[in-house]
Design an enzyme around this catalytic site. Structure first.
Site, PDB file in Angstrom:
ATOM      1  N   SER A 179      13.636  12.879 -34.182  1.00 60.33           N
ATOM      2  CA  SER A 179      13.031  14.159 -33.825  1.00 60.33           C
ATOM      3  C   SER A 179      14.009  15.160 -33.223  1.00 60.33           C
ATOM      4  O   SER A 179      13.837  16.362 -33.401  1.00 60.33           O
ATOM      5  CB  SER A 179      11.855  13.930 -32.874  1.00 60.33           C
ATOM      6  OG  SER A 179      12.270  13.207 -31.730  1.00 60.33           O
ATOM      7  N   HIS A 207       8.200  13.527 -38.362  1.00 65.67           N
ATOM      8  CA  HIS A 207       8.951  14.682 -38.863  1.00 65.67           C
ATOM      9  C   HIS A 207       9.292  14.595 -40.348  1.00 65.67           C
ATOM     10  O   HIS A 207       9.940  15.491 -40.885  1.00 65.67           O
ATOM     11  CB  HIS A 207      10.229  14.869 -38.043  1.00 65.67           C
ATOM     12  CG  HIS A 207       9.939  15.168 -36.617  1.00 65.67           C
ATOM     13  ND1 HIS A 207       9.713  16.441 -36.155  1.00 65.67           N
ATOM     14  CD2 HIS A 207       9.771  14.341 -35.547  1.00 65.67           C
ATOM     15  CE1 HIS A 207       9.429  16.394 -34.860  1.00 65.67           C
ATOM     16  NE2 HIS A 207       9.468  15.128 -34.472  1.00 65.67           N
ATOM     17  N   LYS A 239       2.513  18.313 -37.171  1.00 77.23           N
ATOM     18  CA  LYS A 239       3.838  18.862 -37.506  1.00 77.23           C
ATOM     19  C   LYS A 239       3.806  19.396 -38.938  1.00 77.23           C
ATOM     20  O   LYS A 239       3.230  20.444 -39.180  1.00 77.23           O
ATOM     21  CB  LYS A 239       4.894  17.813 -37.230  1.00 77.23           C
ATOM     22  CG  LYS A 239       5.015  17.680 -35.713  1.00 77.23           C
ATOM     23  CD  LYS A 239       5.765  16.521 -35.194  1.00 77.23           C
ATOM     24  CE  LYS A 239       5.692  16.578 -33.673  1.00 77.23           C
ATOM     25  NZ  LYS A 239       5.950  15.313 -33.028  1.00 77.23           N
TER      26      LYS A 239
HETATM   27  C1  LIG Z   1       5.578  14.589 -31.900  1.00 84.02           C
HETATM   28  C2  LIG Z   1       5.886  13.163 -32.056  1.00 84.02           C
HETATM   29  C3  LIG Z   1       4.969  12.185 -31.668  1.00 84.02           C
HETATM   30  C4  LIG Z   1       3.703  12.531 -30.939  1.00 84.02           C
HETATM   31  O1  LIG Z   1       2.749  13.052 -31.783  1.00 84.02           O
HETATM   32  P1  LIG Z   1       1.596  13.968 -31.163  1.00 84.02           P
HETATM   33  O2  LIG Z   1       0.551  13.989 -32.205  1.00 84.02           O
HETATM   34  O3  LIG Z   1       2.223  15.297 -30.900  1.00 84.02           O
HETATM   35  O4  LIG Z   1       1.159  13.299 -29.903  1.00 84.02           O
HETATM   36  C5  LIG Z   1       5.268  10.871 -31.939  1.00 84.02           C
HETATM   37  N1  LIG Z   1       6.436  10.530 -32.529  1.00 84.02           N
HETATM   38  C6  LIG Z   1       7.355  11.436 -32.878  1.00 84.02           C
HETATM   39  C7  LIG Z   1       8.624  10.985 -33.530  1.00 84.02           C
HETATM   40  C8  LIG Z   1       7.117  12.782 -32.646  1.00 84.02           C
HETATM   41  O5  LIG Z   1       8.034  13.681 -32.966  1.00 84.02           O
END
Ligand SMILES: *Cc1c(COP(=O)(O)O)cnc(C)c1O
Length: 389
Positions: A179, A207, A239
């Site tokens: 990330s 991602h 995302k």
């Molecule tokens: C954003 C993210 C999460 C968390 O997801 P949310 O739905 O925002 O709680 C988990 N793992 C990774 C790698 C992330 O980038």
């Protein structure tokens, strides 16, 4: 008598002195490549809405229609009376999309990661995590009570050395696309190693989903890995897919186990059905409109080329996440502020989100950016001296 919280106040001062103070910006516009902050329009280069779907008219329309049909609140957890036909349909579509037997919705990715690990592992077991894994994977591993081992980033040799010493159930966990760095996990080797050591492999593709792979199937599509290779696949909806929530996909036995045992699934309210309807619409667009993925490649390629010419310190990334390494936290914040004054929103990412001494500007692209936005950002980075440390 010291007033309450006086220790906390001095700890806040410490955080500020180290250039690590975090604060929020109030956004007055919908998500998109332009945001309104304090009455000003800025070009947004820090969102995870890679495909530009968070404010897509079809997605907004599906959300409204979902609210008309199901109301706003989902009333309870999935296991009581909160599991709507919309949730159910989305789970089936996510299973088909990822090529897995089944998928299970969670209210957030953070909760999915915490719930899965504790449902599958406990005392006497061992969990192996990439050093740069997302906080939710690390927290999930720690909370599970299993023996917790971090291996060097993307280093399968280091992982193997640790696996050899382990007993009990073994689970390897990794981000698919990291990330804060944007690079890919070495999933082929991880899958082989997992099989060799009789360990389970879980990939968090927050991602990669929608963004990587010809059809947006994410990191597992990129490497051509099926359910046997990556038995636990986790993805988020907030995302690339532009909405909110998360899911885990895998075999019938895995999903039924999570329904029985994952506490963050059982003891929380289901996400609104309207969000599920919106996600069904965004998933359809993500699958069909491959131009969005092509555009991201084109934009990040152009950015990398320009950044190299400026002598900026890029990282090894072929994704829509293109960080510029700065090093010192306060310097990263200063450059981020200078960019904001020039009309560009780029976030400074500092420890503990990234390792000490590796503060960076995390530049991300959206399929809605144009080449001229990239060129203007490069110009602003050059004027903000982002190459000097
Ligand atoms: C954003 C993210 C999460 C968390 O997801 P949310 O739905 O925002 O709680 C988990 N793992 C990774 C790698 C992330 O980038």
């Amino acid at each position: 008598m010291t007033p309450p919280f006086s220790e906390l106040a001095s700890s806040l001062d410490d955080i500020a002195r180290q250039g690590l103070y975090r604060s929020r910006r109030v956004i007055a516009s919908p998500q998109g490549i332009k945001l309104e902050i304090d009455g000003r329009n800025v070009v947004n280069f820090c969102s995870n809405d890679y495909l530009g779907l968070a404010n897509h008219p079809d997605v907004v329309e599906a959300f409204k229609a979902g609210a008309d049909c199901y109301g706003v609140g989902s009333g309870s957890a999935h296991l009581i009376c909160g599991h709507s036909a919309a949730h159910h349909a989305l789970e089936e579509e996510l299973a088909a999309f990822t090529g897995r037997d089944r998928a299970l919705l969670f209210s957030t990715g953070y909760m999915a990661n915490i719930g899965v690990i504790s449902a599958l592992l406990g005392r006497g077991d061992a969990v192996f995590e990439d050093r740069l894994n997302h906080a939710s994977l690390l927290d999930g591993g720690l909370l599970s009570g299993a023996r917790f081992k971090r291996y060097a980033h993307a280093d399968v040799t280091d992982l193997e050395a640790n696996l050899e010493k382990a007993s009990g159930r073994k689970m390897i966990m990794t981000d698919g696309v990291f990330s804060m760095d944007g690079d890919f996990a070495p999933l082929n080797e991880l899958a082989t190693t997992a099989k060799k050591h009789d360990a389970w492999l879980m990939v968090d593709d927050a991602h990669g989903l929608g963004v990587i792979g010809e059809h947006g199937g994410g990191i597992v599509e990129h490497y051509g890995l099926g359910q046997d290779d990556v038995p636990v696949l986790m993805g988020t909806l907030g995302k690339g897919l532009g909405t909110f929530g998360a899911f885990v996909a895998g075999s019938e036995v895995l999903i039924e186990t999570l329904i029985q045992k994952a506490r963050t699934y059982i003891y929380t309210t289901a996400l609104p059905a309207a969000v599920a309807e919106a996600t069904r619409a965004s998933l359809k667009i993500a699958i069909e409109e491959s131009w969005r993925r092509d555009k991201l490649k084109q934009l990040s390629g152009r950015f990398r080329q320009g950044a190299e010419q400026l002598g900026l310190k890029l990282m090894v990334s072929s994704s829509a996440i293109q960080p510029i390494l700065i090093g010192d936290s306060q310097t990263a914040v200063d450059i981020s502020n200078a960019l904001l004054n020039a009309g560009f929103l780029v976030s400074a990412i500092r420890p503990p989100t990234v390792p000490q001494g590796s503060a960076r500007l995390r530049v991300t692209f959206s399929a809605l950016h144009e080449e001229q936005h990239v060129d203007r950002l490069l110009d602003a980075l050059s004027k903000a001296n982002a190459g000097c440390k």
